[in-house]
Design a protein around this motif. Structure first.
Motif, mmCIF file in Angstrom:
data_model
loop_
_atom_site.group_PDB
_atom_site.id
_atom_site.type_symbol
_atom_site.label_atom_id
_atom_site.label_comp_id
_atom_site.label_asym_id
_atom_site.label_seq_id
_atom_site.Cartn_x
_atom_site.Cartn_y
_atom_site.Cartn_z
ATOM 1 N N GLY A 10 -21.356 45.460 -64.112
ATOM 2 C CA GLY A 10 -19.967 45.766 -63.695
ATOM 3 C C GLY A 10 -20.966 47.060 -63.341
ATOM 4 N N THR A 11 -19.543 47.887 -63.582
ATOM 5 C CA THR A 11 -19.846 49.974 -63.496
ATOM 6 C C THR A 11 -19.838 50.280 -64.722
ATOM 7 O OG1 THR A 11 -17.746 50.231 -63.062
ATOM 8 C CG2 THR A 11 -18.353 49.657 -61.206
ATOM 9 N N ARG A 12 -20.244 51.653 -64.627
ATOM 10 C CA ARG A 12 -19.898 52.752 -65.574
ATOM 11 C C ARG A 12 -19.173 52.173 -66.466
ATOM 12 N NH1 ARG A 12 -21.555 58.657 -67.360
ATOM 13 N NH2 ARG A 12 -20.513 58.832 -69.404
ATOM 14 N N GLY A 13 -17.558 52.059 -66.283
ATOM 15 C CA GLY A 13 -16.739 51.326 -67.114
ATOM 16 C C GLY A 13 -16.684 50.391 -67.662
ATOM 17 N N ASP A 14 -17.769 49.699 -67.207
ATOM 18 C CA ASP A 14 -17.462 48.411 -67.982
ATOM 19 C C ASP A 14 -18.439 48.686 -69.056
ATOM 20 O OD1 ASP A 14 -15.792 46.035 -66.058
ATOM 21 O OD2 ASP A 14 -17.072 47.363 -64.966
ATOM 22 N N ILE A 15 -19.588 49.361 -68.558
ATOM 23 C CA ILE A 15 -20.727 49.043 -69.653
ATOM 24 C C ILE A 15 -19.919 50.726 -71.078
ATOM 25 C CG2 ILE A 15 -23.395 50.170 -70.045
ATOM 26 C CD1 ILE A 15 -22.052 47.292 -67.993
ATOM 27 N N GLN A 16 -19.766 51.029 -70.670
ATOM 28 C CA GLN A 16 -19.882 52.640 -71.741
ATOM 29 C C GLN A 16 -18.868 52.099 -73.115
ATOM 30 O OE1 GLN A 16 -18.443 55.947 -70.134
ATOM 31 N NE2 GLN A 16 -17.178 55.833 -71.851
ATOM 32 N N PRO A 37 -26.657 46.397 -66.031
ATOM 33 C CA PRO A 37 -27.193 46.403 -64.410
ATOM 34 C C PRO A 37 -28.437 46.691 -64.446
ATOM 35 C CG PRO A 37 -24.804 46.298 -64.947
ATOM 36 C CD PRO A 37 -24.930 46.701 -66.130
ATOM 37 N N PRO A 38 -29.698 47.077 -64.170
ATOM 38 C CA PRO A 38 -30.964 47.616 -63.996
ATOM 39 C C PRO A 38 -30.298 48.947 -63.313
ATOM 40 C CG PRO A 38 -30.219 45.844 -61.949
ATOM 41 C CD PRO A 38 -29.209 45.708 -62.897
ATOM 42 N N ASN A 39 -29.303 49.410 -62.078
ATOM 43 C CA ASN A 39 -28.958 50.620 -62.252
ATOM 44 C C ASN A 39 -27.935 51.583 -63.272
ATOM 45 O OD1 ASN A 39 -26.869 48.996 -61.145
ATOM 46 N ND2 ASN A 39 -25.563 50.426 -61.071
ATOM 47 N N LEU A 40 -28.176 50.762 -64.819
ATOM 48 C CA LEU A 40 -27.157 51.622 -66.115
ATOM 49 C C LEU A 40 -28.141 51.485 -67.144
ATOM 50 C CD1 LEU A 40 -23.546 50.552 -64.551
ATOM 51 C CD2 LEU A 40 -24.746 52.791 -65.397
ATOM 52 N N CYS A 41 -29.352 50.989 -66.459
ATOM 53 C CA CYS A 41 -30.044 50.909 -68.185
ATOM 54 C C CYS A 41 -30.418 52.439 -69.049
ATOM 55 C CB CYS A 41 -31.108 49.849 -68.041
ATOM 56 S SG CYS A 41 -31.231 47.979 -67.745
ATOM 57 N N GLU A 42 -30.455 52.973 -67.872
ATOM 58 C CA GLU A 42 -30.934 53.898 -68.557
ATOM 59 C C GLU A 42 -29.856 55.135 -68.639
ATOM 60 O OE1 GLU A 42 -32.746 58.286 -66.822
ATOM 61 O OE2 GLU A 42 -32.489 57.198 -65.370
ATOM 62 N N ALA A 47 -28.726 57.086 -74.406
ATOM 63 C CA ALA A 47 -27.261 57.297 -76.006
ATOM 64 C C ALA A 47 -28.162 56.004 -76.794
ATOM 65 C CB ALA A 47 -26.491 56.109 -75.151
ATOM 66 N N GLY A 48 -29.160 55.752 -76.550
ATOM 67 C CA GLY A 48 -30.583 55.365 -78.323
ATOM 68 C C GLY A 48 -30.217 54.449 -78.509
ATOM 69 N N LEU A 49 -30.036 53.425 -77.116
ATOM 70 C CA LEU A 49 -30.227 52.205 -77.852
ATOM 71 C C LEU A 49 -31.043 51.475 -76.980
ATOM 72 C CD1 LEU A 49 -26.534 51.476 -77.546
ATOM 73 C CD2 LEU A 49 -27.402 51.381 -79.295
ATOM 74 N N SER A 50 -30.769 50.260 -76.962
ATOM 75 C CA SER A 50 -32.418 49.309 -76.394
ATOM 76 C C SER A 50 -31.889 48.574 -75.851
ATOM 77 C CB SER A 50 -32.948 47.977 -77.950
ATOM 78 O OG SER A 50 -33.564 48.629 -78.744
ATOM 79 N N ALA A 51 -31.781 48.871 -74.739
ATOM 80 C CA ALA A 51 -31.914 48.322 -72.971
ATOM 81 C C ALA A 51 -32.184 47.262 -72.052
ATOM 82 C CB ALA A 51 -30.912 49.141 -71.682
ATOM 83 N N THR A 58 -25.485 47.279 -59.307
ATOM 84 C CA THR A 58 -24.009 47.798 -59.223
ATOM 85 C C THR A 58 -23.552 48.750 -58.244
ATOM 86 O OG1 THR A 58 -23.618 48.524 -61.316
ATOM 87 C CG2 THR A 58 -22.962 45.871 -60.657
ATOM 88 N N HIS A 59 -24.361 49.624 -58.878
ATOM 89 C CA HIS A 59 -23.959 50.526 -57.678
ATOM 90 C C HIS A 59 -24.396 50.280 -55.996
ATOM 91 C CE1 HIS A 59 -25.775 54.772 -56.371
ATOM 92 N NE2 HIS A 59 -23.929 54.879 -55.671
#
Length: 425
Positions: A10-16, A37-42, A47-51, A58-59
């Protein structure tokens, strides 16, 4: 120590929320990987987590023709084709990604849009499936399955509407779900509506006490999940430079405008409505460009910025005009400022309706927004009684710290119980 896979798209609101939960579970010593999503892995790794990549970009999707145009124009046939295109988008990719990510997981946490994939994978490896919802999306008597529908419908009507919605979705997706079950070696077919699934409600019970009373212990409310100050620092959220903070504090508190990752069909028209409404009301505007690329020119009473730290900036504003995503709505509520929700779809009309119900905001549709509509909504929420109610309501909310602790406690409890069940088999 358990191994948790948090698979969200989803968008950042779904991933946060996944980042917030994952960080707390990692702090407690668990192994955590976030599928995003690949655009939000960074964003996740910052945030210090493995992605790991999970699903489509999604962007690009939110700015595609099917979302910006086909779903919002044309007749029923075109809109239906657009809906089926969105329904099928990325299914094979997400299935392939899940197969690579799920091995060895003790529990899989996921959101509503990826439950159909996560559920059979969890079943196939004996992992606990835990869903995290940021709005009510299960049958109930209080809320319609169509968020923009007229509120206050009889409970029987709402229940019937949910039955029809669940049945339609089941008919549309059961073939691919059953195919996946067979590929994973699972017996039986997918049921119409999951009744015993454990589903954490990551929003505040103060906004929907009737749901708290109706739903069982399988749908506990924990409150809105928000990034901690340390997490916001790590991901580089802009808290505002000295010049912006000086501008905010040396004049009348501005109105914040931001629509996050939502597609805005005509950004120029929206910007024009914002500028005209603010001029009419004598209000200053702080505009976040977002994924829509809103780009008015700076002037003495207007500032244009990128993504800002809502927790730092919104308390300095008179009101927030936003799309009504759960995360942005939560930030405005906690800041104690009234909202004008300019919704696009999904759960956003629901949050707008909640703001209206409690006298802490207004709700209008973003599509076709005019200066007159926006000015009327803003004039209402800028009244002193709205500010007073918004400040009082903020004091009733579960804090982010309390929410994430409760959420992590529930995840650990259910996972440990499932591990014990697996050991006894």
């Amino acid at each position: 120590m358990s191994r948790f896979l948090l698979a969200f798209n989803g968008t950042r609101g779904d991933i946060q929320p996944a980042v917030v939960i994952g960080a707390e579970l990692a702090r407690r010593g668990h192994e955590v990987i976030v599928g995003a999503p690949p655009n939000l892995c960074e964003f996740v790794t910052a945030a210090g987590l493995s992605a790991a990549s999970f699903g489509y970009d999604t962007h690009a999707h939110m700015n595609s023709e099917v979302v910006r145009t086909k779903m919002r124009t044309g007749g029923p046939r075109q809109r239906w084709r657009a809906f089926t295109e969105i329904r099928d988008l990325g299914w094979s990719q997400a299935v392939s990604d899940m197969a690579a990510l799920g091995a060895g997981a003790d529990a899989i946490l996921t959101g509503f849009v990826t439950e159909q994939i996560a559920a059979p994978f969890a079943e196939s490896i004996g992992a606990k499936l835990i869903s995290v919802h940021h709005a009510p999306i299960r049958p109930n008597s209080a809320v319609s399955p169509v968020p923009a529908a007229v509120s206050g419908l009889p409970g029987a009507v709402n229940h019937a509407s949910w039955w029809l919605t669940d049945t339609a979705m089941w008919l549309l997706t059961r073939e691919r779900q059953n195919t996946l079950r067979r590929e994973l070696g699972l017996d039986g077919a997918v049921t119409r509506s999951p009744r015993e699934r454990f589903e954490i409600q990551a929003y505040d019970p103060a906004l929907c006490p009737e749901l708290v009373a109706e739903w069982s212990g399988n749908r506990p409310f924990v409150g809105f999940l928000g990034l901690s100050g340390e997490q916001r620092r790590r991901i580089g959220v802009d808290t505002g430079d000295a010049a912006l903070l000086h501008w905010i504090r040396t004049g009348t508190a501005p109105v914040y405008f931001g629509f996050g990752s939502m597609p805005v069909p005509d950004p120029g028209a929206v910007v024009g409505a914002i500028m005209a409404a603010c001029e009419r009301l004598g209000a200053r505007a702080l505009i976040s460009t977002g994924w829509a690329g809103l780009a008015p020119s700076d002037s003495e009473d207007v500032r244009v910025v990128g993504a800002l730290d809502h927790e730092q900036i919104l308390p300095l504003c008179r009101a927030a005009v936003h799309h009504g995503g759960a995360g942005t709505t939560a930030a405005a509520l906690r800041a104690g400022v009234p909202s004008v929700v300019c919704w696009v779809g999904s759960d956003q009309p629901y949050w707008g309706a909640r703001c209206v119900r409690y006298g802490i905001g207004a709700s209008v549709r973003l599509k076709g927004l005019t200066a007159e509509t926006l000015a009327a909504a803003l004039a209402a929420v800028l009244a002193p009684d709205y500010a007073r109610r918004a400040e009082q309501f903020a004091g009733q909310l579960i804090t982010p710290e309390q929410a994430v602790r409760r959420c992590a406690d529930l995840v650990e409890e259910r996972t440990e119980a499932n591990l014990g069940y697996r050991a006894r088999r």
